[in-house]
Structures are given as structure tokens and as C-alpha cells.
Design a protein around this motif. Structure first.
Motif, PDB file in Angstrom:
ATOM      1  N   GLN A  38      45.189  14.216  45.382  1.00  0.00           N
ATOM      2  CA  GLN A  38      45.521  15.613  45.117  1.00  0.00           C
ATOM      3  C   GLN A  38      44.751  16.493  46.083  1.00  0.00           C
ATOM      4  O   GLN A  38      43.512  16.517  46.066  1.00  0.00           O
ATOM      5  N   ALA A  39      45.496  17.196  46.891  1.00  0.00           N
ATOM      6  CA  ALA A  39      44.906  18.139  47.836  1.00  0.00           C
ATOM      7  C   ALA A  39      44.858  19.517  47.184  1.00  0.00           C
ATOM      8  O   ALA A  39      45.628  19.798  46.259  1.00  0.00           O
ATOM      9  N   PRO A  40      43.978  20.391  47.652  1.00  0.00           N
ATOM     10  CA  PRO A  40      43.880  21.739  47.069  1.00  0.00           C
ATOM     11  C   PRO A  40      45.219  22.456  47.088  1.00  0.00           C
ATOM     12  O   PRO A  40      45.891  22.515  48.123  1.00  0.00           O
ATOM     13  N   GLY A  41      45.606  22.985  45.932  1.00  0.00           N
ATOM     14  CA  GLY A  41      46.841  23.736  45.841  1.00  0.00           C
ATOM     15  C   GLY A  41      48.098  22.908  45.787  1.00  0.00           C
ATOM     16  O   GLY A  41      49.204  23.457  45.799  1.00  0.00           O
ATOM     17  N   ALA A  91      41.947  14.943  50.546  1.00  0.00           N
ATOM     18  CA  ALA A  91      42.305  15.110  49.135  1.00  0.00           C
ATOM     19  C   ALA A  91      41.249  14.414  48.281  1.00  0.00           C
ATOM     20  O   ALA A  91      40.399  13.678  48.805  1.00  0.00           O
ATOM     21  N   VAL A  92      41.349  14.646  46.990  1.00  0.00           N
ATOM     22  CA  VAL A  92      40.606  13.820  46.044  1.00  0.00           C
ATOM     23  C   VAL A  92      41.498  12.645  45.680  1.00  0.00           C
ATOM     24  O   VAL A  92      42.663  12.827  45.321  1.00  0.00           O
TER      25      VAL A  92
END
Length: 128
Positions: A38-41, A91-92
Motif C-alpha cells: 500500500q502506497a500513500p494515497g 510502499a508498506v
């Protein structure tokens, strides 16, 4: 019951990282294991999946040929080797266990709701 993701970090364009997902309190053997990011936004997306049987894997198109998923059932651990990293890989990264299925199947394994247990996430940052 716990999944522990580790191995993230800061690398330069073209670099390499190896993520690990270690399970405790239950055995990963017999279950499909997925990696999401999951990347920011952005929404969480499926990156890769490995079935309990040898040889059955899945990769999201943007990582094919660069990422390799594997599992060592004796160590109760799943790995994600990431080569030729790009800034868009930032990303996380989360690992997750699908307790309902033993095999990866594109009809199911790309959906986060399929997975019962999740690791805490490990940050991957690729600089240009």
C-alpha cells in the motif's frame, strides 16, 4: 497467532531487498500466502501469492520478472525477493495468510478480505 514481516528499508533505483514473513502460533504449511503493498494515497494491492504446493505462484504484472516469492515450510517463513526496484515500488508491504485456501487463484487471492492473518507491514522506499 502472529505474522511478522521484516526486511524493508531504503534502497536506490535498481536495488534489491528480501522481505521475510515469519509465522508464530500456527503453521503456514497448507495455506496460500500473499504479499500486498500500500502506497500513500493508494489502495492496498496484491503483489504476489504462493500456494502451499511447490510451483504455484502469482505475480502482479508490474513486478513480474523482478520479484520472486518462495516459502520454507520448515522455517514457517515466506520470502519476497525484490530485484531491480523502482520508485513506484515504494510502499508498506504486508504479508497475509489465506486460511480458506491452499492454492493461489486469481479469482480470489487478489482480494484482501480473503486473508485471515496479517503481518504488521514493513516499509520499502526506493529512491531515484
Amino acid at each position: 497467532v502472529q505474522l511478522q514481516a521484516s526486511g524493508g528499508g531504503l534502497v536506490q533505483l535498481g536495488g534489491f531487498l528480501r522481505l521475510s514473513c515469519a509465522a508464530s502460533g500456527f503453521t503456514l504449511d497448507g495455506y496460500a500466502i500473499g504479499w500486498f503493498r500500500q502506497a500513500p494515497g493508494k489502495e492496498r494491492e496484491a503483489v504476489s501469492c504462493v500456494s502451499s504446493s511447490v510451483g504455484s505462484t502469482y505475480y502482479e504484472d508490474s513486478v513480474k520478472g523482478r520479484f520472486t516469492i518462495s516459502r520454507d515450510n520448515a522455517k514457517n517463513t515466506v520470502y519476497l525477493e525484490m530485484n531491480s526496484l523502482k520508485p513506484e515500488d515504494t510502499a508498506v508491504y504486508y504479508c497475509a495468510a489465506n486460511l480458506m485456501r491452499s492454492r493461489c487463484d486469481s479469482r480470489y487471492h487478489v482480494y484482501a478480505y480473503e486473508y485471515s492473518y496479517w503481518g504488521q507491514g514493513t516499509q520499502v522506499t526506493v529512491s531515484s
